[in-house]
Design a protein around this motif. Sequence first.
Motif, short mmCIF file in Angstrom:
data_model
loop_
_atom_site.label_atom_id
_atom_site.label_comp_id
_atom_site.label_asym_id
_atom_site.label_seq_id
_atom_site.Cartn_x
_atom_site.Cartn_y
_atom_site.Cartn_z
N SER A 39 0.82 -1.22 0.00
CA SER A 39 0.00 0.00 0.00
C SER A 39 0.85 1.26 0.00
O SER A 39 0.31 2.36 0.12
CB SER A 39 -0.93 0.00 1.22
OG SER A 39 -0.18 -0.02 2.42
N GLN A 40 2.18 1.08 -0.10
CA GLN A 40 3.15 2.18 -0.21
C GLN A 40 3.08 3.14 0.98
O GLN A 40 2.90 4.35 0.83
CB GLN A 40 2.95 2.92 -1.54
CG GLN A 40 3.15 2.03 -2.76
CD GLN A 40 3.18 2.79 -4.05
OE1 GLN A 40 3.25 4.01 -4.05
NE2 GLN A 40 3.13 2.08 -5.16
N ASN A 41 3.21 2.55 2.14
CA ASN A 41 3.36 3.35 3.35
C ASN A 41 4.67 4.15 3.25
O ASN A 41 5.75 3.58 3.14
CB ASN A 41 3.39 2.42 4.58
CG ASN A 41 3.41 3.17 5.89
OD1 ASN A 41 4.15 4.13 6.06
ND2 ASN A 41 2.60 2.72 6.82
N HIS A 42 4.56 5.44 3.28
CA HIS A 42 5.71 6.29 3.00
C HIS A 42 6.83 6.08 4.01
O HIS A 42 8.02 6.00 3.64
CB HIS A 42 5.29 7.77 2.99
CG HIS A 42 4.34 8.09 1.89
ND1 HIS A 42 4.68 8.03 0.56
CD2 HIS A 42 3.03 8.47 1.91
CE1 HIS A 42 3.64 8.36 -0.19
NE2 HIS A 42 2.62 8.63 0.61
N LYS A 43 6.47 5.98 5.28
CA LYS A 43 7.50 5.79 6.29
C LYS A 43 8.22 4.46 6.09
O LYS A 43 9.46 4.38 6.19
CB LYS A 43 6.88 5.84 7.69
CG LYS A 43 6.40 7.22 8.10
CD LYS A 43 5.90 7.19 9.53
CE LYS A 43 5.44 8.57 9.98
NZ LYS A 43 4.94 8.55 11.39
N LEU A 44 7.45 3.43 5.78
CA LEU A 44 8.06 2.11 5.60
C LEU A 44 8.92 2.06 4.35
O LEU A 44 10.03 1.51 4.36
CB LEU A 44 6.95 1.05 5.54
CG LEU A 44 7.41 -0.39 5.30
CD1 LEU A 44 8.34 -0.85 6.42
CD2 LEU A 44 6.21 -1.32 5.18
N VAL A 45 8.42 2.62 3.24
CA VAL A 45 9.19 2.60 2.00
C VAL A 45 10.48 3.40 2.16
O VAL A 45 11.56 2.97 1.70
CB VAL A 45 8.34 3.14 0.84
CG1 VAL A 45 9.18 3.29 -0.43
CG2 VAL A 45 7.15 2.23 0.57
N ASP A 46 10.40 4.54 2.81
CA ASP A 46 11.62 5.32 3.05
C ASP A 46 12.62 4.56 3.90
O ASP A 46 13.84 4.70 3.71
CB ASP A 46 11.25 6.65 3.73
CG ASP A 46 10.46 7.56 2.82
OD1 ASP A 46 10.49 7.34 1.58
OD2 ASP A 46 9.76 8.47 3.33
N PHE A 47 12.11 3.78 4.83
CA PHE A 47 13.00 2.99 5.66
C PHE A 47 13.64 1.85 4.86
O PHE A 47 14.84 1.57 5.00
CB PHE A 47 12.23 2.43 6.86
CG PHE A 47 13.02 1.49 7.72
CD1 PHE A 47 13.93 1.96 8.65
CD2 PHE A 47 12.86 0.11 7.59
CE1 PHE A 47 14.66 1.10 9.44
CE2 PHE A 47 13.58 -0.77 8.37
CZ PHE A 47 14.49 -0.28 9.31
N LEU A 48 12.87 1.20 4.00
CA LEU A 48 13.38 0.04 3.26
C LEU A 48 14.40 0.43 2.20
O LEU A 48 15.31 -0.35 1.88
CB LEU A 48 12.22 -0.71 2.60
CG LEU A 48 11.24 -1.42 3.55
CD1 LEU A 48 10.11 -2.07 2.76
CD2 LEU A 48 11.96 -2.46 4.41
N VAL A 49 14.26 1.60 1.60
CA VAL A 49 15.18 1.99 0.54
C VAL A 49 16.49 2.56 1.07
O VAL A 49 17.32 3.01 0.28
CB VAL A 49 14.51 3.01 -0.42
CG1 VAL A 49 13.33 2.39 -1.12
CG2 VAL A 49 14.10 4.27 0.34
N ARG A 50 16.66 2.54 2.37
CA ARG A 50 17.97 2.92 2.90
C ARG A 50 19.03 1.95 2.39
O ARG A 50 18.77 0.75 2.26
CB ARG A 50 17.93 2.92 4.42
CG ARG A 50 17.02 3.97 5.04
CD ARG A 50 16.99 3.84 6.56
NE ARG A 50 16.08 4.80 7.17
CZ ARG A 50 15.83 4.86 8.49
NH1 ARG A 50 16.46 4.01 9.30
NH2 ARG A 50 14.99 5.76 8.94
N PRO A 51 20.21 2.41 2.07
CA PRO A 51 21.24 1.52 1.50
C PRO A 51 21.50 0.27 2.34
O PRO A 51 21.61 -0.83 1.80
CB PRO A 51 22.47 2.43 1.42
CG PRO A 51 21.92 3.80 1.33
CD PRO A 51 20.67 3.81 2.15
#
Length: 772
Positions: A39-51
Motif C-alpha cells: 500500500s506504499q506506506n511512505h515511512k516504511l518505503v523510506d526505511f526500506l530503501v535505505r542503503p
Amino acid sequence: MFWKFDLHTTSHIDTLLEKDDVTLTEVMDEEDVLQECKSQNHKLVDFLVRPQCMEDLVGYITQEPNDDVEEKIKYKYPNISCELLTSDVSQINDMLGEDENLLMKLYSFLQNEPPLNPLLASFFSKVLSILIGRKPEQIVEFLRKREDFVDLMIKHIGTSAIMDLLLRMLTCIEPQQLRQDVLNWLNEEKVIQRLVDMVQPSQDEDRHSNASQSLCEIIRLSRDQMFQVQGCSDPDPLLATLEKQETVEQLLSNIFDKEKNESAIVSVIQILLTLFETRRPAFEGHLDICPPGMNHPSFSVNQSILDAVRPRLKDFHQLLIEPPKKTVLNTTWGVLDPPVGNTRLNVVRLVTSLLQTNTHIINQELIALNTLGVILDMYFKYLWNNFLHTQVEICTAMILAMPSTQSESPEINRENDQEPIRENILIKHLFQKCQLIQRILDAWGSNEKEQTEGGRRRGYMGHLTRIANSIVHNSDKGPNGTQIQQLISELPEEDRERWEAFTSGQLADTNKKNTVDLAFSDYQMQQMTSNFIEQFGFNDEEFADQDDVGDIPFDRISDINFSLNTNESANMALFEACCKEKIQQFEDAGSDEEDIWDEKDVTFAPEAQRRPSSGSTDSEESTDSEEEDGKRDPFESTNATADDRMEVDSGDVPEPSGWNSPNTAADAERSWADFSSFTPVSPKDPLRSNSPVAMETSIETVDPLGVNAPMQQERKVEDGLDPEEEPVSDRITETVTNGSMKETVSLTVDAKTETAIFKRASEALTAHRVPF
C-alpha cells in the motif's frame, strides 16, 4: 455507515518506525509489513530503501541461512525479503535496478557451486524477473557485461528456477527491438548448442528434463511471437538454429551413438515432437489450430528436420524391439516382462507425428522397416495400456484419411472412363502386410469367447471398435474409399464374409449400444450454459417474424417427450391422512372444548358467581368461570342476560359495597353513566401504578378528607331531592393506593334520572349522561 466513525486503526509499524534504533528484523517481524509495503506506506518505503536495508534484503535471498537456526523460521526472513523486493514499489525497483553494487550482490548467487538451494534460487529468480520486466534496459545491459552469465545459466540449468529465469528473458522484455537484441546476443553465446549438449547420457535427469523443456518452450514462444508480430521481418535466430539439420543431428547423436539412457531418449523425442507441431489438421477429428489461409513457415515442418530424422528411423524402430532395460512390473492384471515403458511410448508418438507430415520418403522407410506392424503387435500384446492404444488408433485413423502423396503413382481406376485414383502405400501396407482386418476379427472373437467363459473384457476393445468404425467410414466417404473397398474385396472369401457379418451385426449392435449410453452420459454431463438454447432446439430465429425466417430449426423439439406418471387420488389420500395424524389435537370433535381462537365478547359475570381474587386491580371479588364451566373459554361469546350485566341495587344499603352492589336489570338497561367527573391526574400527583401489587381495592366507603358528605348533600339539592331522603340508587366506591397516597372514586347510579355520577375524593365535576 462504518466510515462515519473513523474506525481505522493506525498501523503499529508507524509507531515502530518512529524509534531511532529500529532494526530491519523488527520491522519484518510485524504481521502487516507486506500489506503496508504494497500500500506504499511512505515511512516504511523510506526505511526500506535505505542503503543498508536494501543490502540486507538482498543478502537474505542470496546467502544460505545458518545451520543453527530453527527449521521453522530458517527461511522466514528470506521469504519476507523476496516479497518486499517484488512488491512492485517503484522506489524499491529504482533503488535495486540502478545500484550496480546491489545488482552484483544479487548476481553473485549464480556464482555458487551447483546444486543451488532451490528455495533461494526461486527467490533470486523472482526478484531478477521483476527487474527484467520493470527495468529491461538497465538489467539487460548489466547482464551483457557479465561474460560468464550464459555459462552460469547453463551450469545451473538443472535447477528449475534458473530455467524459468532463462525463459523470462524471452517473454518479459516488451520492447521489440530490445527483445531482438537479446535473442541475437543469446544466439551469439550459443545458448541452443549448450542446451543440446546437456541432453546426453552423461548428465543427470534434472538437466535432461530442464534442458529439453527449455528448448521446447523456446520453439513454441518463437513461433507464437512470429505469428503475433506478422510485420516483423527479422527471423528468430534461436528458432532458426534449432531447426538446422546439424542441430537435430547432434540431438540424435547424443542418444544413439552413446549408451542408451531412457531419460535422454525421452527428452530428445520431446524436442522432436515440438519441432513437428504443424498446428494443422491431419485427419478428421483433429482441431485446426492454424488460422484459415495462414501459410507461415513456422507452421510447417522444416525439411531439414526430416532429413536429419530419416536416417535414424531404423534406430527408433530398434528401440521398439529392444528398449532400454526395464525391471519386471507386477500389476493387478498380471506380470509385464518387459513393460511398455516411456521410451517405446514416446517412439510411437514420434511415428504418429512423422505420419502426420505425410512425406513419401518417410512413409517408404516406415513400410520397409515394418514399423506399423511392430506397433500393432504391441497394441494387441499390452491389453491395458490405453496410452499406447490411443496412439495406435490415431495412427490408423490418420493413415485411412490421409490423401496420397504427390510422389505416388496412380494405379487404381474405378471405371475405364474415370480418371485414375492415386494409391496410398500406407493403406495398402496396413491391409496386406499388417493384416489389420483379420487381426480385428480375431481379437474381437477372442474377447467374446473369454467373456462367455466369465472372463474380463479386454482393455483395448473400445479403441478397436473405433478403428473398425474408421475403416467403415473411410471406405464409404473417405478420400481413399475406392482403394479401401478394393483392398477389402481382395481379402480371402472367408475373411470378407466375416468382415461383412461383423460390420452388419456385432459392430452395428455395439455402436447402437454405445450411442444410447454416450447420449445419456452426455445429457447428464452437459452444463446449463449460454448455449443450452442451441442444444435444446431453439435459437433467436424462432422468435423473429415467420415471414423473414426461411428455415426454423424446430424439428428436434418434437422428439422431446415429457411423461408424468402420477396417481393423484392415492397421493391426495395419503397427504390428507398425514395431515389428520399431525393435527389431530386441534380437531377433536368429541371434546367439549371450544375453539380458543374464535372471537368472543367481553362480559361481566354476576356477583353471585364471583369469588375473591388476590392481586385484582378492579375488585377483590371476581368470577372464575373456569370453575363454573370446566375449561370454558374466557372469551366465549354467549347471549347476554340480566345476570350477565352489571347490577345495581336500588334498596337501602347502609354501607355500599362498591362494584358489587345489586340492582335490577331493568334499571341497569335504562341507566346512564357519567364519566365527566374524571379529570386528568395533576402533574403534581404521583403517577398511578399499573402494578396490582401497588394498588388496593376496598368495598368500604372511605372518605379520608371528609369532603364527600357535603358534596353529596349539595348534589341532592341540585337534583331536587330531599337531602334526608335516600334516593333509589346505588353507590360504588373504590379506593386505590398509589404509594403513600390513597385516592377514592365513587360511582352513584340514579335509576330515576338515568344518570351515573363519578366522584373523586377531592372534587366533583359536572356529570354527563352516557348510556351504559
